[in-house]
Write a protein that holds these residues in place. Structure first.
Motif, short mmCIF file in Angstrom:
data_model
loop_
_atom_site.label_atom_id
_atom_site.label_comp_id
_atom_site.label_asym_id
_atom_site.label_seq_id
_atom_site.Cartn_x
_atom_site.Cartn_y
_atom_site.Cartn_z
N VAL A 213 0.86 -1.17 0.00
CA VAL A 213 0.00 0.00 0.00
C VAL A 213 0.90 1.22 0.00
N GLY B 11 0.89 5.45 0.36
CA GLY B 11 0.12 6.63 0.74
C GLY B 11 0.93 7.91 0.51
N CYS C 160 -4.24 7.45 -0.83
CA CYS C 160 -3.54 6.17 -0.79
C CYS C 160 -4.08 5.25 -1.87
N SER D 107 -4.21 0.97 -2.71
CA SER D 107 -3.98 -0.35 -2.14
C SER D 107 -3.03 -1.15 -3.03
N SER D 108 -2.61 -2.30 -2.52
CA SER D 108 -1.69 -3.13 -3.28
C SER D 108 -2.37 -3.66 -4.54
N CYS E 222 -6.78 0.42 1.28
CA CYS E 222 -5.75 1.22 1.94
C CYS E 222 -6.40 2.14 2.97
N TYR F 75 1.98 2.82 8.37
CA TYR F 75 3.02 2.96 7.36
C TYR F 75 4.40 2.72 7.95
#
Length: 129
Positions: free
Chosen positions: A33, A35, A50, A52-53, A109, A116
């Motif tokens: 993820v 951000g 952000c 997400s993966s 995310c 983080y």
């Protein structure tokens, strides 16, 4: 260890645009993820956006209310880079912008700093006439 380097900041007039880049090294980006956060002088750091993966949630995105409709986050895993396209910039967007990352699959995310693990050094964005 994942390392992040921001670039693309600078001075821009109100209403202008900038594209920030967050380049990663050390690991592939697919499972991370990413951000973007910012910190203005005298203010606390705040989350901006952000993504997400790329595994499970396939890069879903989130934006803070202050930038929704003006900023766009995107990722290019092949280039190990995440971008923040910033349009219609306002003086209140002036800040140091940081990218950050944590490893998480199959989840949306979130912009909670505590999540983080990896942070870049930041890039200055100044919006002024």
């Amino acid at each position: 260890q994942l390392q992040l380097v921001e670039s693309g900041g600078g001075l821009v007039q109100p209403g202008g645009s900038l594209r920030l880049s967050c380049a990663a090294s050390g690991f592939t980006l697919d499972g991370y993820v990413i951000g973007w956060f910012r910190q203005a002088p005298g203010k606390e750091r705040e989350g901006v956006s952000c993504i997400s993966s790329s595994i499970g949630t396939i890069g879903s995105t989130y934006y803070s209310d202050s930038v929704k409709g003006r900023f766009t986050i995107s990722r290019d895993n092949a280039k190990k880079t995440v971008y923040l396209q910033m349009n219609s910039l306002k003086p209140e967007d002036t800040a140091v912008y940081y990218c950050a990352a944590y490893y998480r699959l199959f989840r949306q995310c979130v912009l909670s700093e505590a999540n983080y693990e990896y942070w870049g050094q930041g890039t200055q964005v100044t919006v002024s006439s």
